[in-house]
Design a protein around this motif. Structure first.
Motif, PDB file in Angstrom:
ATOM      1  N   CYS A   1       0.842  -1.188   0.000  1.00 42.09           N
ATOM      2  CA  CYS A   1       0.000   0.000   0.000  1.00 42.09           C
ATOM      3  C   CYS A   1       0.883   1.245   0.000  1.00 42.09           C
ATOM      4  O   CYS A   1       1.913   1.275   0.671  1.00 42.09           O
ATOM      5  N   SER A   2       0.471   2.262  -0.720  1.00 38.03           N
ATOM      6  CA  SER A   2       1.157   3.543  -0.609  1.00 38.03           C
ATOM      7  C   SER A   2       0.747   4.133   0.752  1.00 38.03           C
ATOM      8  O   SER A   2      -0.223   3.667   1.354  1.00 38.03           O
TER       9      SER A   2
ATOM     10  N   GLN B   1      -2.243  14.627  -2.845  1.00 38.30           N
ATOM     11  CA  GLN B   1      -2.236  15.051  -4.245  1.00 38.30           C
ATOM     12  C   GLN B   1      -2.229  13.848  -5.162  1.00 38.30           C
ATOM     13  O   GLN B   1      -2.070  12.713  -4.718  1.00 38.30           O
TER      14      GLN B   1
ATOM     15  N   GLY C   1      -0.787  11.138  -7.597  1.00 35.22           N
ATOM     16  CA  GLY C   1       0.506  10.464  -7.548  1.00 35.22           C
ATOM     17  C   GLY C   1       0.717   9.744  -6.228  1.00 35.22           C
ATOM     18  O   GLY C   1       1.666   8.990  -6.072  1.00 35.22           O
TER      19      GLY C   1
ATOM     20  N   GLY D   1      -1.545   7.690  -4.939  1.00 36.94           N
ATOM     21  CA  GLY D   1      -2.320   6.443  -4.932  1.00 36.94           C
ATOM     22  C   GLY D   1      -3.693   6.630  -4.295  1.00 36.94           C
ATOM     23  O   GLY D   1      -4.340   5.671  -3.888  1.00 36.94           O
ATOM     24  N   LYS D   2      -4.158   7.869  -4.241  1.00 41.20           N
ATOM     25  CA  LYS D   2      -5.446   8.132  -3.568  1.00 41.20           C
ATOM     26  C   LYS D   2      -6.610   7.536  -4.348  1.00 41.20           C
ATOM     27  O   LYS D   2      -7.600   7.113  -3.747  1.00 41.20           O
TER      28      LYS D   2
ATOM     29  N   ALA E   1      -6.786   4.717  -6.098  1.00 37.29           N
ATOM     30  CA  ALA E   1      -6.939   3.304  -5.728  1.00 37.29           C
ATOM     31  C   ALA E   1      -7.430   3.200  -4.289  1.00 37.29           C
ATOM     32  O   ALA E   1      -8.217   2.319  -3.962  1.00 37.29           O
TER      33      ALA E   1
HETATM   34  P1  AMP Z   1      -3.049   8.512  -8.101  1.00 34.01           P
HETATM   35  O1  AMP Z   1      -2.436   9.262  -6.970  1.00 34.01           O
HETATM   36  O2  AMP Z   1      -4.324   7.892  -7.713  1.00 34.01           O
HETATM   37  O3  AMP Z   1      -3.143   9.371  -9.329  1.00 34.01           O
HETATM   38  O4  AMP Z   1      -2.092   7.269  -8.471  1.00 34.01           O
HETATM   39  C1  AMP Z   1      -0.815   7.425  -9.037  1.00 34.01           C
HETATM   40  C2  AMP Z   1      -0.280   6.152  -9.693  1.00 34.01           C
HETATM   41  O5  AMP Z   1       0.151   5.226  -8.735  1.00 34.01           O
HETATM   42  C3  AMP Z   1      -1.266   5.416 -10.574  1.00 34.01           C
HETATM   43  O6  AMP Z   1      -0.610   5.149 -11.797  1.00 34.01           O
HETATM   44  C4  AMP Z   1      -1.566   4.139  -9.835  1.00 34.01           C
HETATM   45  O7  AMP Z   1      -1.824   3.087 -10.726  1.00 34.01           O
HETATM   46  C5  AMP Z   1      -0.296   3.910  -9.049  1.00 34.01           C
HETATM   47  N1  AMP Z   1      -0.506   3.221  -7.756  1.00 34.01           N
HETATM   48  C6  AMP Z   1      -1.525   3.405  -6.884  1.00 34.01           C
HETATM   49  N2  AMP Z   1      -1.350   2.642  -5.811  1.00 34.01           N
HETATM   50  C7  AMP Z   1      -0.198   1.950  -5.959  1.00 34.01           C
HETATM   51  C8  AMP Z   1       0.525   1.004  -5.162  1.00 34.01           C
HETATM   52  N3  AMP Z   1       0.085   0.626  -3.972  1.00 34.01           N
HETATM   53  N4  AMP Z   1       1.678   0.491  -5.656  1.00 34.01           N
HETATM   54  C9  AMP Z   1       2.119   0.911  -6.859  1.00 34.01           C
HETATM   55  N5  AMP Z   1       1.508   1.796  -7.657  1.00 34.01           N
HETATM   56  C10 AMP Z   1       0.355   2.334  -7.224  1.00 34.01           C
END
Ligand code: AMP
Length: 402
Positions: free
Chosen positions: A43-44, A65, A67, A69-70, A72
């Motif tokens: 998990c991020s 912000q 990037g 992983g919010k 997901a």
């Molecule tokens: P976001 O901040 O939601 O725009 O996510 C940024 C990027 O991180 C996206 O390309 C996701 O696919 C990727 N991502 C989200 N969660 C994870 C994780 N736990 N491990 C690796 N990549 C991730």
């Protein structure tokens, strides 16, 4: 492999102290398997903090912000809830979750991520955005029940007025980038939308914003019930511990420069970024041919291979990891001393992500960027974004020689 025969053992992720694996969250297998296919391992930070809270059904306010992983983070919460409590026989146009976002691009990206996470389930995702044929969207709406609706406020209001959409069954409401919705003047629309949803006592509300101004706090007060707050500081803070060097080069000199930097300066655990998969692939091959242990990480590399590549890099068996931005995001490896931008990223945000791979947790790191005739013009935008000047220099002769 069918979903029935898949088990979490097919998704090996080593348990590491201080990190949360998706396995540790007791997610339905269909969801866990989709997460595996996306290549996520741990998990991020925003996910590790927010998921356990959201999965208990609590309201949440997140300062984070893009990037981080919010996306997901909130999607996994929605999907988990809906897979555990299926509600068959619902009417079309009445979603169980509504995700509101300020722009069409963001809506499309959220919907894409949702499709990925729902790969092994039958949940239906619908996008409601302006600029797309109204009739066509209406037909799609009427096709069947919708689980997750991702929308911009304006177009959603149109459909609400026409009674094509009902928000009475919304169980989870997500407001993404609330500060931007505020800046863009959408709040009156959002207010009407929120009023069309069940009362805040009868829904879960999740709000994300990059800033917490008084106006945002007022919205939080009005729309949530005892929310938990999760704050993830932007990664740009990490850039302060990174020395940033820019070399002016020609396209022809770049490879030689990279090789010399690694060999002459005896660099180990180096991450090299390039914008295209083909460049990543060629660079890794060329380094290997020159006797430097290198591996590539891009969307072309199968998931299993990615995991072994990362393990080998962590263990020091791979000296240079060449990656694209997408593949390089979310990777947390300690001890990366150097990041090389073989090509400059077009998005300043990507630059911050790239150099954030080094200088982690207060340790020192170095970022070396190559600026050639093709991409040198991107530097002013990078400087404006990181609010710091990036003086450039010609590499010394010994770094350019054979
Ligand atoms: P976001 O901040 O939601 O725009 O996510 C940024 C990027 O991180 C996206 O390309 C996701 O696919 C990727 N991502 C989200 N969660 C994870 C994780 N736990 N491990 C690796 N990549 C991730």
């Amino acid at each position: 492999m069918s979903t029935d025969t898949w088990t979490p053992e097919h998704y090996p992720v080593e348990s590491v102290e201080g990190k949360t694996r998706f396995h540790d969250l007791d997610l339905p297998h269909a969801l866990l398997r989709a997460i595996q296919d996306l290549g996520f391992e741990y998990c991020s930070p925003i996910q590790a903090e927010s998921l356990p809270l959201c999965l208990q059904g609590k309201d949440m306010v997140g300062k984070a912000q893009t990037g981080t992983g919010k996306t997901a983070a909130f999607l996994i919460n929605l999907i988990d809830t809906f897979l555990r409590q299926p509600k068959p026989g619902r009417k079309p146009g009445a979603p169980r979750a509504l995700v509101l976002a300020p722009t069409r691009e963001l809506v499309m990206q959220i919907a894409r991520d949702a499709e990925g996470l729902c790969k092994y389930s039958t949940l239906r995702i619908q996008q409601i955005v302006g600029g797309i044929d109204y009739q066509k969207q209406r037909e799609e709406l009427r096709e069947g029940p919708c689980d997750i609706m991702v929308a911009t406020p304006g177009r959603l209001i149109d459909f609400l007025r026409q009674n094509e959409i009902s928000l009475r069954d919304v169980e989870v409401l997500v407001l993404d980038e609330a500060d931007r919705m505020l800046d863009m003047g959408f709040i009156p629309d959002v207010r009407r939308i929120v009023r069309a949803c069940p009362h805040k006592d009868q829904r879960q509300t999740i709000l994300y914003s990059a800033t917490f101004s008084q106006a945002i706090l007022d919205l939080v007060e009005r729309w949530t019930v005892n929310p938990e707050t999760v704050i993830i500081e932007p990664e740009s803070v990490a850039t302060e511990t990174v020395e940033q060097i820019v070399y002016i080069t020609t396209a022809d000199e770049k490879y030689q420069l990279l090789r010399n930097l690694i060999v002459k300066n005896e660099l180990h655990k180096v991450m090299v970024f390039a914008n295209r998969r083909t460049v990543v692939n060629k660079l890794a091959a060329r380094l290997k041919k020159d006797g430097i242990e290198a591996a590539e990480l891009s969307g072309d590399v199968p998931q299993k291979k990615r995991i072994t590549t990362l393990d080998n890099f962590k263990a020091g068996k791979v000296r240079v990891l060449v990656a694209t931005d997408v593949a390089g995001r979310g990777i947390h490896i300690d001890g990366v001393g150097h990041v090389v931008n073989f090509t400059l990223p077009e998005e300043p945000e990507d630059y911050v992500h790239r150099i954030g791979r080094t200088g982690r947790a207060g340790s020192e790191g170095t970022s070396i960027s190559f600026a050639d005739e093709e991409d040198g013009h991107l530097i002013p935008a990078l400087e404006a974004y990181i609010k710091r000047s990036l003086p450039s220099q010609r590499p010394s002769e010994d770094l350019l020689g054979e």
